[in-house]
Design a protein around this motif. Structure first.
Motif, short mmCIF file in Angstrom:
data_model
loop_
_atom_site.label_atom_id
_atom_site.label_comp_id
_atom_site.label_asym_id
_atom_site.label_seq_id
_atom_site.Cartn_x
_atom_site.Cartn_y
_atom_site.Cartn_z
N GLU A 1 6.38 1.60 0.18
CA GLU A 1 5.65 0.64 1.01
C GLU A 1 6.66 -0.30 1.66
O GLU A 1 7.72 -0.57 1.09
N PHE B 1 -2.12 -4.41 -0.87
CA PHE B 1 -1.43 -3.20 -1.33
C PHE B 1 -1.81 -2.74 -2.74
O PHE B 1 -1.31 -1.72 -3.20
N ALA C 1 0.91 3.86 2.70
CA ALA C 1 2.14 4.09 1.95
C ALA C 1 2.52 5.54 2.17
O ALA C 1 1.66 6.40 2.40
#
Length: 339
Positions: free
Chosen positions: A20, A114, A150
């Motif tokens: 990421e 995330f 990602a």
């Protein structure tokens, strides 16, 4: 859960990791009780909800589903890249809601999501890949928040893409890892892009404590296009004890009563030196004023004269075709890749 500084996983293990983009912002955990409200907490545990009023509508995004989300609050520049200096104007306003509202209109933030450590139940032992799938299924994309993708594998390519686009770096996350609250884990590895440049030493600040009598930091600059030595910051790390002592002798030999920087930087207790020592430093990025962020000393450059070192990057954006590290952080990026 915190990441440990490190390097890319070995190529043979590349497919076991997700990558990421590492963002330069304020870490925030988002608590959504399912009643339309939200609570934002910083890493310190401080409630920072009132500092970012534009994020309040996120509280209604999941309806009555309770969740805890992990993310980063960013302020974006004209190229859509995180600018920590911009964000600083928004931080620290949790106890000044009226001012926070005014600043939100001028410098809106964007929340990058995330991870999801809780969704109706704790997900701490659920593998990263499954948590990531749950997060993406929530489709949290709004005017002030999003869930960037990602990439699995291709770590070297992902890191290179962040460097080419002037981004902070990558976070490598092991696919089978759980979520470890409060732990700096080896299952998450952070890699910062560091840039290196030559600088001219123009002064120093005295050290304190065990560094008394030695330089605590050197004050450095670079030549601008018009020939002036422009101050770009102070560097206080990167030396061994022997190197610091050797540098102290060089600085004493070059001492002068005249500041070589133009304009004179507002630095108290500075000792000025003749601008004849050249060094190499690395740093993370530059502020909008051209100052180096998080600089660290690499080495003296006795092979270079002050006239041979530095470019005008400290004062003007250079050609986007240049390969100098400073240019990748200051010029508009090329179109983004899927990485």
């Amino acid at each position: 859960m915190l990441a440990t500084p490190g390097r890319l996983p070995p190529a043979a293990q590349d497919a076991r990791w997700a990558y990421e983009t590492k963002q330069d912002g304020q870490r925030a955990v988002v608590y959504l009780p399912g009643d339309g409200t939200l609570l934002l907490r910083a890493r310190s545990g401080e409630a920072i909800t009132a500092a970012y009023p534009e994020l309040q509508p996120l509280g209604e995004a999941l309806g009555r589903v309770p969740a805890v989300l992990d993310g980063e609050v960013l302020a974006l520049d004209e190229q859509g890249r995180a600018d920590f200096q911009l964000l600083q104007s928004r931080m620290g306003l949790a106890h000044a809601p009226a001012r926070a509202a005014r600043m939100a209109a001028r410098v809106p933030v964007h929340l990058i999501l995330f991870d999801v450590p809780y969704l109706e139940e704790p997900l701490f032992t659920v593998p990263y890949t499954d948590r990531r799938g749950l997060l993406e299924s929530l489709a949290l994309h709004g005017p002030y928040w999003s869930t960037p993708g990602a990439v699995v594998g291709h770590g070297a390519e992902a890191l290179r893409a962040t460097r080419e686009h002037g981004l902070e770096g990558v976070v490598c996350k092991r696919l089978d890892s759980g979520y470890e609250p409060g732990v700096r884990s080896r299952a998450w590895i952070k890699i910062r892009n560091r840039r290196a440049e030559d600088v001219i030493v123009g002064g120093w600040l005295p050290g304190r404590g065990r560094l008394a009598g030695l330089p605590g930091a050197v004050l450095v600059g670079q030549r601008s296009a018009d020939g002036r030595l422009r101050y770009v910051g102070g560097v206080g790390t990167g030396w061994s004890g022997t190197e610091r002592a050797e540098l102290a002798a060089l600085l004493r030999a070059a001492e002068t009563g005249t500041c070589p920087f133009d304009p004179v930087p507002p630095v108290a207790n500075a000792h000025w030196v003749l601008p004849r020592l050249v060094g190499e430093v690395n740093y993370s990025t530059r502020t909008r004023a051209g100052l180096l962020r998080q600089p660290s000393w690499l080495r003296l450059r006795p092979d270079l004269t002050p006239q041979e070192s530095s470019s005008s990057c400290a004062s003007a954006c250079c050609s986007s075709r240049s390969t100098r590290p400073c240019c990748t952080s200051r010029c508009p990026p090329s179109p983004r890749t899927s990485s």
